[in-house]
Motif scaffolding. Structure first.
Motif, mmCIF file in Angstrom:
data_model
loop_
_atom_site.group_PDB
_atom_site.id
_atom_site.type_symbol
_atom_site.label_atom_id
_atom_site.label_comp_id
_atom_site.label_asym_id
_atom_site.label_seq_id
_atom_site.Cartn_x
_atom_site.Cartn_y
_atom_site.Cartn_z
ATOM 1 N N ASP A 51 0.861 -1.183 0.000
ATOM 2 C CA ASP A 51 0.000 0.000 0.000
ATOM 3 C C ASP A 51 0.901 1.237 0.000
ATOM 4 O O ASP A 51 1.522 1.570 1.015
ATOM 5 C CB ASP A 51 -0.890 -0.032 1.260
ATOM 6 N N ALA A 52 0.968 1.891 -1.184
ATOM 7 C CA ALA A 52 1.891 3.027 -1.332
ATOM 8 C C ALA A 52 1.511 4.164 -0.388
ATOM 9 O O ALA A 52 2.390 4.909 0.073
ATOM 10 C CB ALA A 52 1.882 3.505 -2.775
ATOM 11 N N ALA A 53 0.255 4.315 -0.083
ATOM 12 C CA ALA A 53 -0.183 5.440 0.760
ATOM 13 C C ALA A 53 0.373 5.305 2.175
ATOM 14 O O ALA A 53 0.769 6.302 2.788
ATOM 15 C CB ALA A 53 -1.704 5.493 0.796
ATOM 16 N N THR A 54 0.425 4.096 2.692
ATOM 17 C CA THR A 54 0.892 3.928 4.079
ATOM 18 C C THR A 54 2.320 3.403 4.139
ATOM 19 O O THR A 54 2.959 3.438 5.187
ATOM 20 C CB THR A 54 -0.001 2.916 4.825
ATOM 21 N N GLY A 55 2.823 2.857 3.001
ATOM 22 C CA GLY A 55 4.169 2.268 2.989
ATOM 23 C C GLY A 55 4.215 0.910 3.669
ATOM 24 O O GLY A 55 5.277 0.440 4.085
ATOM 25 N N GLU B 280 11.737 4.619 4.337
ATOM 26 C CA GLU B 280 11.623 5.551 3.222
ATOM 27 C C GLU B 280 12.462 5.113 2.019
ATOM 28 O O GLU B 280 11.997 5.095 0.875
ATOM 29 C CB GLU B 280 12.062 6.933 3.734
ATOM 30 N N GLN B 281 13.709 4.691 2.321
ATOM 31 C CA GLN B 281 14.637 4.305 1.237
ATOM 32 C C GLN B 281 14.053 3.109 0.451
ATOM 33 O O GLN B 281 14.115 3.077 -0.774
ATOM 34 C CB GLN B 281 15.978 3.923 1.878
ATOM 35 N N THR B 282 13.462 2.167 1.172
ATOM 36 C CA THR B 282 12.900 0.990 0.505
ATOM 37 C C THR B 282 11.718 1.381 -0.356
ATOM 38 O O THR B 282 11.546 0.901 -1.482
ATOM 39 C CB THR B 282 12.463 -0.031 1.577
ATOM 40 N N ASP C 54 21.022 -12.086 -3.367
ATOM 41 C CA ASP C 54 20.940 -12.505 -1.957
ATOM 42 C C ASP C 54 19.819 -11.728 -1.272
ATOM 43 O O ASP C 54 19.896 -10.496 -1.176
ATOM 44 C CB ASP C 54 22.278 -12.222 -1.259
ATOM 45 N N THR C 55 18.828 -12.447 -0.828
ATOM 46 C CA THR C 55 17.657 -11.768 -0.238
ATOM 47 C C THR C 55 18.036 -10.944 0.993
ATOM 48 O O THR C 55 17.337 -9.998 1.346
ATOM 49 C CB THR C 55 16.586 -12.796 0.159
ATOM 50 N N ALA C 56 19.160 -11.282 1.640
ATOM 51 C CA ALA C 56 19.556 -10.551 2.845
ATOM 52 C C ALA C 56 20.136 -9.188 2.503
ATOM 53 O O ALA C 56 20.179 -8.283 3.346
ATOM 54 C CB ALA C 56 20.568 -11.366 3.638
ATOM 55 N N ASP C 57 20.591 -9.010 1.249
ATOM 56 C CA ASP C 57 21.271 -7.755 0.888
ATOM 57 C C ASP C 57 20.352 -6.748 0.205
ATOM 58 O O ASP C 57 20.745 -5.629 -0.062
ATOM 59 C CB ASP C 57 22.424 -8.047 -0.101
ATOM 60 N N ASP C 58 19.142 -7.140 -0.111
ATOM 61 C CA ASP C 58 18.254 -6.243 -0.859
ATOM 62 C C ASP C 58 17.282 -5.556 0.112
ATOM 63 O O ASP C 58 16.660 -6.228 0.950
ATOM 64 C CB ASP C 58 17.460 -7.070 -1.885
ATOM 65 N N PRO C 59 17.160 -4.214 0.029
ATOM 66 C CA PRO C 59 16.298 -3.513 1.013
ATOM 67 C C PRO C 59 14.827 -3.943 0.950
ATOM 68 O O PRO C 59 14.113 -3.833 1.934
ATOM 69 C CB PRO C 59 16.445 -2.035 0.642
ATOM 70 N N VAL C 60 14.376 -4.421 -0.229
ATOM 71 C CA VAL C 60 12.966 -4.824 -0.324
ATOM 72 C C VAL C 60 12.788 -6.258 0.189
ATOM 73 O O VAL C 60 11.900 -6.542 0.989
ATOM 74 C CB VAL C 60 12.456 -4.715 -1.778
ATOM 75 N N THR C 61 13.675 -7.166 -0.259
ATOM 76 C CA THR C 61 13.466 -8.575 0.141
ATOM 77 C C THR C 61 13.894 -8.838 1.591
ATOM 78 O O THR C 61 13.350 -9.752 2.226
ATOM 79 C CB THR C 61 14.239 -9.532 -0.787
ATOM 80 N N GLU C 62 14.816 -8.049 2.097
ATOM 81 C CA GLU C 62 15.338 -8.350 3.435
ATOM 82 C C GLU C 62 14.230 -8.403 4.501
ATOM 83 O O GLU C 62 14.081 -9.428 5.179
ATOM 84 C CB GLU C 62 16.442 -7.338 3.798
ATOM 85 N N PRO C 63 13.389 -7.328 4.635
ATOM 86 C CA PRO C 63 12.376 -7.399 5.701
ATOM 87 C C PRO C 63 11.320 -8.481 5.450
ATOM 88 O O PRO C 63 10.808 -9.072 6.388
ATOM 89 C CB PRO C 63 11.735 -6.005 5.680
#
Ligand SMILES: Nc1ncnc2c1ncn2[C@@H]1O[C@H](COP(=O)(O)OP(=O)(O)OP(=O)(O)O)[C@@H](O)[C@H]1O
Length: 522
Positions: free
Chosen positions: A46-50, A74-76, A93-102
């Protein structure tokens, strides 16, 4: 694997179930024959809430629905916006990507290679589908291209299944609301006060007719409790688990009557933007209460009769025949016999509704129920008004209430109690002003007495008036007290009583006084 076969079969699998977690699992089993995919997960954004929400996850062993929300930094969020030109992105590597990491941290699949597919439908970004590799394998460019082929069908399948989930959720909520309101209604309408006293006969009829499916006609003045009795019949019947639908025939505008009672199909008339079930259909399996039946116009009477006879209806603008299984209870405060005589109410409809008539007596004929009704309403209203104390009655309050005629019946009594509670501010309830200020009428059983024309300064005592009246009778009878046409006869009292009263009042009578009452000729 041949691209066409891969595309065809993967699409069939993703469309094979509206439960998206199951569809992912089936897809996974098919795809792992061609590419080293170990897990798949679906994340909505949800782009509105992030907020990114993981809603489904499948491994080769298992699939499940989940709801795990992560507020992306914000960066993600910026990165997600920037990467929107690439539909399928490879992450080594999923651990190194800001989107996949969390997201992968929660699923326990960090340090893997992943393919991230953006899901866009009609220009709207829904979220991503993530494919994670086996720990010791890596996705490559050819895997990415294969998965890219599936972008469009996967986005459509996910969008459909999200809609399905939303509808299912709404349906569950409505069912839950419905059960809640049905219970509330039954609670609020449950107790019939006076069932063992003023309404004893009425309730006897109610008990007799409830187990049957026969139509009932409730007759009684406004506010006597017709709807309450209708609910009691429903609650005592085998239909008690079904709906109880009330229709106030007098409150529905003529132009909406058909659609309200029988429903309509989408587009049946201007403004019919969706299909709508009518009250008859809603009452299926339960009881339909037609209140104020005497207010139905002739056209609606014909249609009602037809539905009651055939037990089938068609929605306005529709062709489908809907079978009805309802019990009808009608009610009115009007004199239907009189309306029939004046051609205002159809005879055939009247006899169909009047299979089992029950007359509910007005409150003025069951004054003995007033004390328990008042206590019932004090409890009910003070709970509704969230009062922190239990209001008390003034010593003469009940007497005042019993003296009034209650033309508005129980509803009027209920409103009177509510008004008294509002005005009392904790003091004992005294209904004196309330009842008499608002009640110009006298109890109807009291005959109307015409006010004699009395001139203020010519006001006589009762004894004086009696003396004059007895003398007038004696003049008329020529002084005779007893016998036909004599004073006692004219005054319609016993001659001995009259003599006793004349002695007491000093009215002369007897042989010696006879001359006094003979008109002298001048
Ligand atoms: N015997 C009773 N015990 C408790 N409450 C009652 C009783 N009779 C009526 N009431 C209450 O009085 C109010 C009016 O009753 P109801 O709506 O059933 O009357 P009605 O005859 O259907 O009125 P109308 O003719 O205006 O449609 C309702 O709040 C109802 O709960």
């Amino acid at each position: 694997m041949d691209e066409n076969i891969f595309f065809r079969n993967a699409t069939l699998e993703i469309c094979s179930s509206l439960e998206i977690e199951k569809a992912l699992w089936k897809c996974l089993w098919f795809m792992q024959e061609g590419i080293p995919v170990a897990q798949m997960s679906l994340h909505l954004y949800d782009a509105a809430t992030g907020i990114a929400e993981t809603i489904a996850h499948a491994t080769l062993d298992d699939y499940r629905v989940i709801s795990s929300k992560v507020l992306l930094i914000e960066q993600t969020r910026r990165q997600i916006e920037m990467q929107r030109t690439i539909r399928v992105r490879m992450v080594s590597d999923t651990a190194d990507d800001p989107v996949t990491e969390p997201l992968c941290r929660y699923l326990g699949c960090l340090e893997r290679s992943a393919l991230i597919m953006d899901l866009v439908i009609e220009g709207k970004f829904l979220g991503v589908l993530s494919f994670q590799s086996f720990p010791d394998e890596q996705f490559n460019e050819s895997h990415r291209q294969m998965v890219s082929l599936l972008n469009e069908p996967f986005a459509i399948a996910v969008s459909n299944s999200i809609r399905y989930r939303q509808l299912k959720h709404l349906k569950d909520m409505l069912e839950d609301d419905n059960q809640y309101f049905q219970k509330e209604l039954q609670l609020n309408r449950g107790e019939v006060i006076g069932a063992e006293f003023g309404l004893k006969n009425t309730m006897e009829y109610v008990r007799q007719v409830s187990p049957t499916d026969s139509p009932v006609l409730l007759l009684g003045e406004t506010g006597v409790g017709k709807e309450l009795i209708a609910t009691a019949i429903h609650n005592l019947s085998h239909r008690r688990e079904g709906p109880f639908i009330a229709v106030n025939c007098g409150a529905i505008p003529e132009s909406l009557m058909d659609s309200e009672l029988f429903g309509h199909e989408k587009g049946a008339f201007t403004g019919a933007i969706a299909q709508k079930r009518g009250r008859f259909e809603r009452a299926n399996g339960g009881t339909l209460f037609l209140d104020e039946i005497g207010e139905l116009n002739p056209d609606a009477q014909v249609k009602l009769l037809r539905v009651l006879q055939e037990k089938i209806l068609e929605r306005l603008g529709g062709t489908e025949s809907i079978k009805l299984d309802i019990r009808v209870i009608a009610a009115t405060h009007r004199d239907l016999d009189d309306m029939m005589a004046k051609d205002l109410f159809r005879q055939d409809l009247y006899f169909r509704l009047k299979v089992f008539p029950i007359v509910i007596p007005p409150l003025r004929y069951r004054l003995a129920d007033i004390p328990s009704l008042v206590h019932h309403f004090i409890q009910k209203k003070s709970t509704q008004m969230k009062l922190h104390f239990m209001p008390r009655l003034a010593p003469d309050a009940m007497e005042h209430l019993m003296q009034y005629s209650w033309p508005g019946n129980i509803r009027e009594l209920e409103n009177t109690v509510e008004r008294a509670l509002i005005l009392s501010h904790g003091a004992p309830l005294n209904f004196r002003e309330l009842v008499f200020a608002n009640a110009p009428e006298k109890r109807p059983s009291t005959p109307e007495i015409e006010m004699p024309k009395i001139i203020e300064d010519d006001f006589h005592s009762l004894d004086n008036v009696m003396v004059e009246h007895i003398k007038a009778a004696l003049y008329k009878s020529g002084g005779k007290v007893e016998g036909k046409g004599a004073a006692a006869d004219l005054l319609n009292i016993n001659p001995r009583t009259l003599r006793h009263r004349m002695r007491k009042l000093g009215v002369p009578f007897g042989r010696s006084a006879q001359d006094l009452y003979i008109k002298k000729e001048d």
